[in-house]
Design a protein around this motif. Structure first.
Motif, mmCIF file in Angstrom:
data_model
loop_
_atom_site.group_PDB
_atom_site.id
_atom_site.type_symbol
_atom_site.label_atom_id
_atom_site.label_comp_id
_atom_site.label_asym_id
_atom_site.label_seq_id
_atom_site.Cartn_x
_atom_site.Cartn_y
_atom_site.Cartn_z
ATOM 1 N N LYS A 91 -0.757 -0.197 0.139
ATOM 2 C CA LYS A 91 0.597 -0.578 0.584
ATOM 3 C C LYS A 91 1.238 0.553 1.391
ATOM 4 O O LYS A 91 1.813 0.338 2.456
ATOM 5 C CB LYS A 91 1.485 -0.904 -0.620
ATOM 6 C CG LYS A 91 1.217 -2.226 -1.295
ATOM 7 C CD LYS A 91 2.181 -2.375 -2.465
ATOM 8 C CE LYS A 91 1.825 -3.578 -3.331
ATOM 9 N NZ LYS A 91 2.677 -3.628 -4.531
ATOM 10 N N TYR A 94 -0.295 1.030 4.795
ATOM 11 C CA TYR A 94 0.207 0.033 5.754
ATOM 12 C C TYR A 94 1.623 0.376 6.227
ATOM 13 O O TYR A 94 1.968 0.165 7.386
ATOM 14 C CB TYR A 94 0.179 -1.365 5.128
ATOM 15 C CG TYR A 94 -1.182 -2.027 5.193
ATOM 16 C CD1 TYR A 94 -1.904 -2.034 6.378
ATOM 17 C CD2 TYR A 94 -1.744 -2.657 4.081
ATOM 18 C CE1 TYR A 94 -3.149 -2.647 6.456
ATOM 19 C CE2 TYR A 94 -2.979 -3.264 4.148
ATOM 20 C CZ TYR A 94 -3.686 -3.255 5.335
ATOM 21 O OH TYR A 94 -4.912 -3.852 5.418
ATOM 22 N N VAL A 95 2.453 0.899 5.305
ATOM 23 C CA VAL A 95 3.804 1.324 5.704
ATOM 24 C C VAL A 95 3.714 2.404 6.782
ATOM 25 O O VAL A 95 4.438 2.385 7.786
ATOM 26 C CB VAL A 95 4.599 1.834 4.472
ATOM 27 C CG1 VAL A 95 5.880 2.522 4.914
ATOM 28 C CG2 VAL A 95 4.903 0.695 3.528
ATOM 29 N N SER A 129 1.429 -7.092 5.040
ATOM 30 C CA SER A 129 1.396 -5.757 5.655
ATOM 31 C C SER A 129 0.330 -5.671 6.731
ATOM 32 O O SER A 129 0.540 -5.046 7.775
ATOM 33 C CB SER A 129 1.128 -4.703 4.574
ATOM 34 O OG SER A 129 2.159 -4.689 3.623
ATOM 35 N N ARG A 132 1.626 -7.287 9.736
ATOM 36 C CA ARG A 132 2.678 -6.474 10.343
ATOM 37 C C ARG A 132 2.082 -5.320 11.150
ATOM 38 O O ARG A 132 2.526 -5.017 12.254
ATOM 39 C CB ARG A 132 3.596 -5.933 9.236
ATOM 40 C CG ARG A 132 4.930 -5.419 9.761
ATOM 41 C CD ARG A 132 5.840 -4.958 8.653
ATOM 42 N NE ARG A 132 6.291 -6.061 7.824
ATOM 43 C CZ ARG A 132 6.023 -6.180 6.527
ATOM 44 N NH1 ARG A 132 5.327 -5.258 5.913
ATOM 45 N NH2 ARG A 132 6.463 -7.212 5.848
ATOM 46 N N THR A 164 6.614 -13.152 7.486
ATOM 47 C CA THR A 164 6.047 -12.076 8.320
ATOM 48 C C THR A 164 5.442 -12.638 9.597
ATOM 49 O O THR A 164 5.522 -12.011 10.660
ATOM 50 C CB THR A 164 4.982 -11.311 7.518
ATOM 51 O OG1 THR A 164 5.519 -10.929 6.247
ATOM 52 C CG2 THR A 164 4.532 -10.064 8.258
#
Length: 1108
Positions: A91, A94-95, A129, A132, A164
């Motif tokens: 996570k 991906y951020v 994610s 994105r 998303t």
């Protein structure tokens, strides 16, 4: 020993003084410390085999990004962990990738196969994610992969992933507009989604990609109206703005009949013709027009509101209680543009509530209230006291409140308002006092009964000690006297005596103009005033000299015996004046009034030319014509069309076909296609539809009886009592909407509106058990019958427009027999909860953060509506939105200490005559820096500096920002001083660009023209230019000019003209900038400034900005 402590031991055991230690707890400060030297350690942690170390490293990296630190050099080390099996690490990876994928596109492309695998991950957050990140890679070669990913995500079982996908659509469209047709298909599919999580995002995508395709909205209109109350706040704003434009194309104008009546019975022109016969003829023509319009209205059918129009108004009304100012503003503009005139009043209380918020919100709300109060004055009259001015209000808020008070003034409340104005005149804020005096003048113009009172009050102000108050009063009195000069010769005499005392040029010029124009009313005083003025002619300002010449000419024509020699003396003085305007005026006047052999035909008509009757000036509100922009938009705020603004369509003359919004049964089944992946096959869909049928189907006779009972029984007034203004036809339309829309179901009918797929799946088994128990007691139903019933009930639930279903209800137990009428929901209780009169607004509302994919146009429109409690950053205050930083001390020269500065364009509170300079210290060295301060400022004569407070300690790797003030004396000369630490001294200098020596000035169009008229001749610089490729359009010009100089935009009625105003910080000298665009990219730049040097330098800077 834990992994963290082991890592600290590797670093060297103990940390030096001032250096934060890494703790076991992530909140202990370890994850928030960042230094470029530690990046190697972070890379080692990311290469480790332990997930705990990777997670710790990623937390620190994300914390660095959150603090604004650059972590791009860690990209290769981070991207390797994209395939990590630990979900928490993945996570955070991906951020990070969403932030830096666009900058490091080549490296991101290497991991594209991993992102594609992430799209199939069982965890919905990972799928979202991955999509994105994929949409953040701005490379055209992967457009097909992005398109495929968006299409798959649009059918995903998770509403979060579908949301998303909606966010990714505008990104792909901006990357490759040729994909528009395929994206429209995806948007159409997502618009049919019934979850509130998706609704706002897909409407935003619709607005970005294909706002003209309103046919996509038809089938989803009622669903969007019903879902609106449950959508997140920013989604509500987007949907309301879209539905406003949709309604303007699909429904008739509810105020059409009233508009015709108003036009027929309009007020007479304020300034009538002198000829009474002409007035009689005009009145006869007006009466004929009225009769013709009355006959046309008699033939016109009575207006009946479309049920869907009523549905939109009813479902948006509860949102007036929203804690988000942007949502309240969106509903207010919807009612203003769409609601019947009698119902618009409900928004007034909500807007007044917003005025208790921050000054930024107040500014936007008051801009819109000022526009509304011109056409809907009665709406805000009950809240008159809410617009009274507080001493703590900023000047721009005070001026806007004055504008609203002036618009609301009428015969009944004018005495109260004038008493308020009387208090405001004593204020220390000179700009505000001047605006108040102008407001008194406007009230006197609009309300004839108080004209004499206002005049007497203004005349009393002439004895005020403050010269600026006297000068502004003279200018306003001059305008008022033009309406009835013969009645006020005493005031003209009184003003003539003031010429000895008043020194403000504009006021002296106004007095001389009045005496010259009405010299016949003061035949004894006028020659004496000319005699006094002739004595001081050479010492007067240019604008006063011009009026002395005019006075001499008028007196020569009316009283040549007494003034012939005086006139010749004045003209001879003017003939040799330094200003060429005055020399030209003197020559022109001499040839016109003094007949000679060479003088032409014009001299015969000199008296008509100089003493012609002049119409009195019309004092109008600057907000008069702003309502052609959609309220609440950035374009309305700036009074110019902003980039991305969509025009509000005109009402249609004939009502379009309302049946396009009916949902057919086949379409009801097809909307379930997105759920097939969740339910497995068509049997699952049919089972679900049967479940919905069980909950929502009610026999026809039950609907009728309950509706009749509802009509017979009088219920309490609903939310925002509709009795305020629902006329007969509107009420009939309301009842008609109930009968036309078709389905009045029990409390269970609203669950189909906002239930998520998960809850439907959970209830599936219980529904099957109920059907089995029913089939034992009843005849078995065939599958086809149940399917047709379910589709019918689904259509009904989409079309329902009853107000009962607008409020979200609890689920009703479905086990009750269908033959019994459903229990009535307790409307009284719920409606009283939504009643605004009982609503206490919270003092510190919070705003939902805007999603990152919002378009620039929407962000700009909502920029002023920020409800953050934090102090505005300099970036938000500066007109251009960006601040350019300059290097004061390089980190190599400063032995690890780097210093940058920028001009924040904020008011420097200790001394408003100083320029605020924001200085940022960053310690790149290994040890802390101590005792940072200034010494030995070597300044030019007149320059001053206010030092910042000494910084006692700056730890390694830390940054601190301080503000200092410098008085540059309106020059671009550098301020030289020494920047000292406890061990070293560095010689540095700050040199300002000319545009940073100014501060914005709020000014109306008339004031701008007036001030520009005084700054002509040598004070005006004009240059022709060709606009650069990126400088076409009003928005681009405004951005580039306000970036080059700290100026504010001045309202302008012309589309091809942009005006800006400011004043120099030290002396307050006015700076006026005008940019006139022409065909073919050509433009003309004009700068009017008292200080010619500043004007010349500013022209160069703006020219450079516009031609790039």
């Amino acid at each position: 020993m834990s992994a963290n402590s082991a890592f600290n031991d590797e670093k060297g055991g103990s940390s030096s003084v001032g250096e934060p230690e890494y703790g076991h707890d992530p909140a202990s400060g370890g994850i928030f410390s960042s230094d470029y030297k530690r990046h190697d350690d972070l890379k080692e942690m990311l290469d480790s085999n332990k997930d705990s170390l990777k997670l710790e490293a990623m937390k620190r990296i994300v914390a660095m990004i959150a603090r604004g630190k650059n972590a791009s050099d860690l990209f290769p080390a981070v991207v390797k962990n994209v395939a990590c099996k630990n979900i928490e690490v993945k996570k955070l990876v991906y951020v990070y990738l969403v932030r830096y994928a666009e900058e490091q596109q080549d490296l991101a492309l290497l991991s594209i196969s991993t992102f594609q695998r992430g799209l199939k991950d069982p965890n919905q957050l990972i799928r979202a994610s991955a999509l994105r990140v994929l949409s953040s890679i701005r490379v055209t070669i992967i457009v097909p992969i992005m398109m495929l990913a968006i299409k798959e995500a649009a059918s995903d079982m998770s509403p979060y992933v579908r949301k998303t996908a909606a966010h990714a659509i505008p990104k792909l469209y901006s990357l490759d507009p040729e994909q528009k047709d395929q994206l429209i298909e995806v948007i159409e599919k997502l618009l049919a989604d019934k979850t509130t999580l998706v609704a706002g995002s897909v409407v935003m995508a619709f607005e970005e990609v294909c706002p003209e395709r309103i046919d996509l909205i038809h089938k989803n209109y009622r669903k969007l109206c019903n879902l609106l109350i449950d959508v997140e706040e920013w989604g509500q704003v987007v949907i309301i703005n879209m539905l406003t434009r949709y309604a303007r194309t699909q429904f008739l104008n509810p105020n059409l009949n009233e508009t015709l009546l108003e036009e027929g019975g309009g007020e007479k022109a304020f300034y009538g013709s002198d000829d009474e016969d002409e007035e009689d003829d005009e009145e006869d023509e007006e009466e004929k027009e009225k009769r013709a319009q009355a006959a046309a209205m008699a033939k016109r059918k009575p207006y009946v509101m479309d049920p869907d129009h009523r549905l939109l108004l009813r479902n948006t009304k509860p949102l007036l209680q929203s804690r988000n100012a942007a949502v309240v503003m969106a509903v207010a503009q919807l009612y203003f543009h769409l609601a019947p005139k009698a119902e618009v009043g409900v928004i007034a209380k909500a807007l007044v509530r917003l005025m208790r918020s921050h000054s930024e919100v107040q500014f936007v709300v008051l801009q819109n209230v000022a526009t509304m109060s011109i056409k809907r004055r009665g709406m805000f009259e009950p809240y008159l006291k809410s617009f009274y001015i507080r001493s703590t209000d900023p000047t721009q808020i005070k001026v806007l409140k004055l504008e609203v008070l002036t618009n609301l003034a009428n015969e009944t409340n004018i005495s109260t308002i004038l008493r308020e104005f009387q208090t405001y005149i004593k204020s220390m804020d000179k700009d505000f006092v001047a605006a108040t005096i102008q407001a008194i003048g406007r009230c006197a113009t609009n309300i004839g009964e108080v004209r004499d009172t206002c005049l007497n009050g203004l005349v009393q102000l002439l004895s005020n000690r403050d010269e600026l108050v006297v000068a502004e009063s003279v200018v306003v009195i001059k305008k008022l006297l033009q309406m009835q000069p013969e009645k006020h010769s005493d005031i003209i005499k009184h003003m003539a005596k003031l010429t000895d005392n008043i020194q403000v040029p504009m006021a002296r010029a106004s007095i001389l103009w009045l005496i010259g124009e009405y010299c016949e009313h003061v035949p004894k005083i006028a020659p004496d005033v000319l005699r006094k003025m002739a004595k001081t002619f050479t010492n007067e300002e240019d604008i006063v000299k011009l009026q002395i010449i005019n006075l001499a000419a008028k007196l020569y024509l009316t009283n040549s015996k007494q003034t012939k020699l005086l006139t010749q003396y004045v003209l001879n003085l003017a003939k040799y004046d330094q200003n060429y305007d005055i020399r030209d005026r003197a020559r022109f006047t001499r040839q016109l009034i003094v007949p000679t052999d060479k003088s032409g035909a014009l001299s015969k008509h000199a008296k008509k030319l100089f003493l012609a009757l002049k119409p009195a000036p019309v004092l109008e509100s600057p907000f008069k014509d702003r309502d052609h922009f959609q309220l609440g938009s950035l374009s309305h705020l700036l009074n110019t069309k902003a980039g991305g603004y969509q025009e509000l369509p005109d009402w249609p003359e004939a009502a379009p076909d309302p049946s396009v919004r009916n949902v057919e049964p086949e379409e009801g089944i097809s909307t379930g296609e997105g759920r097939i992946g969740l339910l497995g096959d068509w049997r699952g869909v049919i089972t679900l539809l049967e479940r919905v049928t069980t909950l929502t189907s009610v026999p026809e006779w039950t609907k009728c009886s309950s509706r009749e009972k509802r009509k017979e029984k009088k219920v309490e007034k609903p939310f925002y009592s509709d009795s305020d203004g629902e006329s007969g036809p509107t009420e009939s339309a309301d009842s008609e909407s109930d009968s036309a829309s078709g389905s009045e179901s029990g409390s269970g009918s609203s669950e189909s509106r906002s239930e998520s797929e998960e809850s439907e799946e959970d209830d599936l088994s219980s529904g099957e058990e109920e059907r089995r128990s029913k089939r034992k007691s009843k005849e078995p139903q065939s599958e086809t019958e149940s399917e047709s019933q379910s589709s019918k009930s689904e259509e009904d639930s989409d079309e329902e427009t009853e107000s009962d279903t607008d409020v979200k209800k609890k689920k009703a137990p479905p086990a009750k027999p269908a033959s019994k009428p459903p229990k009535k929901t307790e409307n009284k209780k719920e409606m009283s909860l939504l009643d605004l009169d009982d609503f206490e607004p919270s003092l510190s509302p919070q705003v939902t953060p805007v999603s990152t994919f919002l378009s620039i146009s929407l962000v700009n429109d909502l920029e002023g509506l920020s409800l953050s409690d934090s102090v505005l950053s300099p970036t938000a205050i500066s007109p251009s939105g960006t601040m350019k930083s300059y290097e004061l001390l390089h980190r190599i020269t400063g032995e690890g200490l780097a210093v940058e500065y920028c001009f924040s364009r904020q008011l420097f509170s200790p001394d408003p005559h100083m320029v605020a300079v924001q200085v940022q210290f960053t310690n790149h060295g290994p040890s802390e820096a101590k005792g940072l301060h200034l010494e030995e400022a070597k300044l030019q004569s007149g320059m001053r500096i206010t030092e910042f407070q000494e910084i006692e300690s700056l730890p390694a790797g830390e940054t601190v920002t301080v503000v200092m003030g410098i008085d540059f004396c309106d020059s671009t000369q550098a301020a030289n001083f020494q920047l000292c630490t406890n061990s070293r001294k560095f010689f540095v200098s700050i040199q300002p660009p000319v545009g940073e020596l100014m501060s914005p000035v709020f000014m109306t169009e008339n004031e701008f023209k007036k001030e520009q008229g005084q700054l002509m001749g040598m004070n005006e610089i004009t240059e022709k230019l060709t606009l650069g490729e990126k400088s076409h359009g009003d928005q681009a010009i405004v951005q580039r000019v306000t970036t080059a100089a700290s100026l504010s935009r001045v309202p302008c009625g012309s589309d091809k003209e942009c005006r800006f105003a400011g004043k120099t910080v030290t002396t307050g000298s006015l700076v006026l900038v005008t940019v006139v665009t022409k065909e073919g990219g050509a433009a003309q730049l004009t700068v009017n400034c008292e200080k010619m040097v500043i004007g010349t330098m500013l022209v160069k800077d703006i020219l450079q900005a516009l031609t790039q």
